[in-house]
Write a protein that holds these residues in place. Structure first.
Motif, PDB file in Angstrom:
ATOM      1  N   GLY A  43      -7.582  -0.516   0.169  1.00 44.25           N
ATOM      2  CA  GLY A  43      -8.321  -1.571  -0.503  1.00 44.25           C
ATOM      3  C   GLY A  43      -7.495  -2.449  -1.417  1.00 44.25           C
ATOM      4  N   ARG A  44      -6.180  -2.315  -1.367  1.00 42.56           N
ATOM      5  CA  ARG A  44      -5.287  -3.117  -2.196  1.00 42.56           C
ATOM      6  C   ARG A  44      -4.290  -3.873  -1.326  1.00 42.56           C
ATOM      7  NH1 ARG A  44      -4.976  -2.246  -7.465  1.00 42.56           N
ATOM      8  NH2 ARG A  44      -2.741  -2.701  -7.609  1.00 42.56           N
ATOM      9  N   LYS A  45      -3.805  -4.995  -1.846  1.00 47.22           N
ATOM     10  CA  LYS A  45      -2.758  -5.756  -1.175  1.00 47.22           C
ATOM     11  C   LYS A  45      -1.444  -5.541  -1.920  1.00 47.22           C
ATOM     12  CE  LYS A  45      -5.464  -9.541   0.852  1.00 47.22           C
ATOM     13  NZ  LYS A  45      -5.666 -11.013   0.867  1.00 47.22           N
ATOM     14  N   ILE A  46      -0.504  -4.966  -1.212  1.00 46.18           N
ATOM     15  CA  ILE A  46       0.818  -4.721  -1.793  1.00 46.18           C
ATOM     16  C   ILE A  46       1.809  -5.671  -1.147  1.00 46.18           C
ATOM     17  CG2 ILE A  46       2.691  -3.046  -2.052  1.00 46.18           C
ATOM     18  CD1 ILE A  46       0.560  -0.850  -2.031  1.00 46.18           C
ATOM     19  N   GLY A  47       2.466  -6.464  -1.961  1.00 50.34           N
ATOM     20  CA  GLY A  47       3.494  -7.361  -1.457  1.00 50.34           C
ATOM     21  C   GLY A  47       4.846  -6.675  -1.472  1.00 50.34           C
ATOM     22  N   ILE A  48       5.632  -6.908  -0.437  1.00 54.19           N
ATOM     23  CA  ILE A  48       6.990  -6.367  -0.382  1.00 54.19           C
ATOM     24  C   ILE A  48       7.952  -7.529  -0.165  1.00 54.19           C
ATOM     25  CG2 ILE A  48       8.586  -4.802   0.794  1.00 54.19           C
ATOM     26  CD1 ILE A  48       6.242  -3.065   1.570  1.00 54.19           C
ATOM     27  N   GLU A  49       8.824  -7.748  -1.130  1.00 53.44           N
ATOM     28  CA  GLU A  49       9.866  -8.761  -1.019  1.00 53.44           C
ATOM     29  C   GLU A  49      11.158  -8.054  -0.626  1.00 53.44           C
ATOM     30  OE1 GLU A  49      11.956 -12.420  -1.202  1.00 53.44           O
ATOM     31  OE2 GLU A  49       9.834 -11.879  -0.959  1.00 53.44           O
ATOM     32  N   MET A  50      11.819  -8.553   0.434  1.00 54.91           N
ATOM     33  CA  MET A  50      13.026  -7.909   0.944  1.00 54.91           C
ATOM     34  C   MET A  50      14.233  -8.812   0.761  1.00 54.91           C
ATOM     35  SD  MET A  50      11.595  -6.158   4.440  1.00 54.91           S
ATOM     36  CE  MET A  50      10.588  -7.575   4.880  1.00 54.91           C
ATOM     37  N   THR A  51      15.381  -8.190   0.553  1.00 56.34           N
ATOM     38  CA  THR A  51      16.619  -8.948   0.428  1.00 56.34           C
ATOM     39  C   THR A  51      17.784  -8.031   0.768  1.00 56.34           C
ATOM     40  OG1 THR A  51      17.873 -10.412  -1.036  1.00 56.34           O
ATOM     41  CG2 THR A  51      17.005  -8.405  -2.025  1.00 56.34           C
ATOM     42  N   ALA A  52      18.908  -8.627   1.154  1.00 59.91           N
ATOM     43  CA  ALA A  52      20.120  -7.844   1.375  1.00 59.91           C
ATOM     44  C   ALA A  52      20.621  -7.318   0.038  1.00 59.91           C
ATOM     45  CB  ALA A  52      21.196  -8.699   2.036  1.00 59.91           C
ATOM     46  N   LEU A  53      21.181  -6.117   0.052  1.00 61.69           N
ATOM     47  CA  LEU A  53      21.596  -5.497  -1.194  1.00 61.69           C
ATOM     48  C   LEU A  53      22.717  -6.274  -1.873  1.00 61.69           C
ATOM     49  CD1 LEU A  53      21.560  -3.268  -3.252  1.00 61.69           C
ATOM     50  CD2 LEU A  53      22.984  -1.895  -1.747  1.00 61.69           C
ATOM     51  N   ILE A  54      23.771  -6.592  -1.125  1.00 60.18           N
ATOM     52  CA  ILE A  54      24.930  -7.266  -1.707  1.00 60.18           C
ATOM     53  C   ILE A  54      25.398  -8.359  -0.759  1.00 60.18           C
ATOM     54  CG2 ILE A  54      27.338  -6.986  -2.442  1.00 60.18           C
ATOM     55  CD1 ILE A  54      25.414  -5.640  -4.318  1.00 60.18           C
ATOM     56  N   LEU A  55      25.775  -9.484  -1.306  1.00 59.90           N
ATOM     57  CA  LEU A  55      26.382 -10.551  -0.508  1.00 59.90           C
ATOM     58  C   LEU A  55      27.810 -10.751  -0.970  1.00 59.90           C
ATOM     59  CD1 LEU A  55      23.476 -13.163  -0.326  1.00 59.90           C
ATOM     60  CD2 LEU A  55      24.181 -11.517   1.401  1.00 59.90           C
ATOM     61  N   ASN A  56      28.732 -10.590  -0.062  1.00 52.34           N
ATOM     62  CA  ASN A  56      30.156 -10.740  -0.356  1.00 52.34           C
ATOM     63  C   ASN A  56      30.628 -12.069   0.215  1.00 52.34           C
ATOM     64  OD1 ASN A  56      33.018 -10.666  -0.057  1.00 52.34           O
ATOM     65  ND2 ASN A  56      32.966  -8.428  -0.257  1.00 52.34           N
ATOM     66  N   GLU A  57      31.019 -12.983  -0.641  1.00 57.19           N
ATOM     67  CA  GLU A  57      31.381 -14.331  -0.189  1.00 57.19           C
ATOM     68  C   GLU A  57      32.532 -14.313   0.811  1.00 57.19           C
ATOM     69  OE1 GLU A  57      29.803 -17.052  -0.788  1.00 57.19           O
ATOM     70  OE2 GLU A  57      28.351 -16.136  -2.129  1.00 57.19           O
ATOM     71  N   GLN A  58      33.487 -13.406   0.634  1.00 61.80           N
ATOM     72  CA  GLN A  58      34.647 -13.361   1.516  1.00 61.80           C
ATOM     73  C   GLN A  58      34.278 -12.930   2.924  1.00 61.80           C
ATOM     74  OE1 GLN A  58      37.360 -10.752  -0.525  1.00 61.80           O
ATOM     75  NE2 GLN A  58      38.096 -12.364  -1.883  1.00 61.80           N
ATOM     76  N   ALA A  59      33.149 -12.254   3.072  1.00 59.22           N
ATOM     77  CA  ALA A  59      32.745 -11.756   4.388  1.00 59.22           C
ATOM     78  C   ALA A  59      31.838 -12.727   5.136  1.00 59.22           C
ATOM     79  CB  ALA A  59      32.037 -10.413   4.237  1.00 59.22           C
ATOM     80  N   ARG A  60      31.448 -13.834   4.508  1.00 58.19           N
ATOM     81  CA  ARG A  60      30.454 -14.721   5.115  1.00 58.19           C
ATOM     82  C   ARG A  60      30.888 -15.257   6.483  1.00 58.19           C
ATOM     83  NH1 ARG A  60      26.061 -16.638   2.451  1.00 58.19           N
ATOM     84  NH2 ARG A  60      25.883 -16.146   0.237  1.00 58.19           N
TER      85      ARG A  60
END
Length: 246
Positions: A43-60
């Protein structure tokens, strides 16, 4: 659905049994400013926001090439086979990505995965689940391929992994991600009763970390009801200790 959304949903589906057990729930992917996923449960709405843990600029740049190869490989495979798979390609780290014919590499990956599926899918013991490693794949940029299938998963997920080791999960970087997401919580709550943050450690070179148990000794400043790390490589969920922002 974009590749990013498809990958996130696939990874979330693998953690839903740990989050909600045997409870009945429904899932919806709303538009911004709401979070990535809404779960209707009890009976409840739970929102889940997802994201990558770490972004390494050198690996882009390297990861962009790897993603392009896998997007094309997935497209080729799915023209012949309607099967939602998790395909993980283990790329070598120290190789030259310039002037690489990405389409030819993608075709090789798609062919290897297709051959693997044809070999195992018709066997009775593999109708519900199979997990196969292709370690005989020979290419200057690829060490091996893992193919995972589970009949309850609905979304495909083709993702890269490069051998990369970082000794500690960095508190400061994780707090930076939480701080960035904290700014959006009021918008997320416009369409749900509470919102959780799920940071995905995908195993890619920018997000493979160790000694996560040290994070249990710290308190993160978070506006989310629950703040979690999904360790995809281990199939584990880690709930971070948090403190109020007020």
């Amino acid at each position: 659905m974009s590749t990013k959304e498809s990958r996130e949903l696939y990874l979330l589906e693998r953690f839903l049994p740990q989050l909600f057990g045997a409870k009945s729930y429904s899932l919806l992917q709303p538009a911004p400013p709401l979070p990535d996923v809404l779960i209707q449960v009890d009976g409840r709405k739970i929102g889940i926001e997802m994201t990558a843990l770490i972004l390494n600029e050198q690996a882009r740049e390297r990861e962009a090439n790897q993603d392009a190869i896998l997007i094309e490989a997935q497209r080729i495979f799915e023209k012949k086979h309607q099967l939602p798979l998790q395909v993980t390609v283990d790329f070598f780290e120290a190789v030259n990505w310039r002037n690489l014919d990405r389409k030819s590499v993608a075709a090789l990956v798609a062919e290897a995965v297709g051959t693997c599926v044809l070999e195992v899918k018709e066997m009775p013991q593999y109708q519900i689940h199979f997990d196969v490693t292709i370690d005989s794949f020979i290419h200057s940029h690829i060490r091996g391929i893992s193919v995972f299938y589970l009949d309850t998963l609905t979304q495909p997920c083709w993702s890269p992994i490069t051998t990369f080791w970082v000794p500690d999960a960095p508190f400061e970087k994780i707090q930076e991600i939480i701080n960035r997401k904290n700014k959006n919580v009021s918008g997320y709550l416009a369409g749900c009763d509470e919102v959780w943050l799920l940071m995905l450690e995908t195993g890619s070179p920018s997000s493979s970390f160790h000694r996560f148990e040290k994070l249990q000794e710290l308190a993160f400043a978070s506006a989310f009801t629950r703040t979690l790390i999904g360790r995809v490589s281990k199939g584990e969920l880690l709930t971070l200790p948090t403190k109020s922002l007020t």
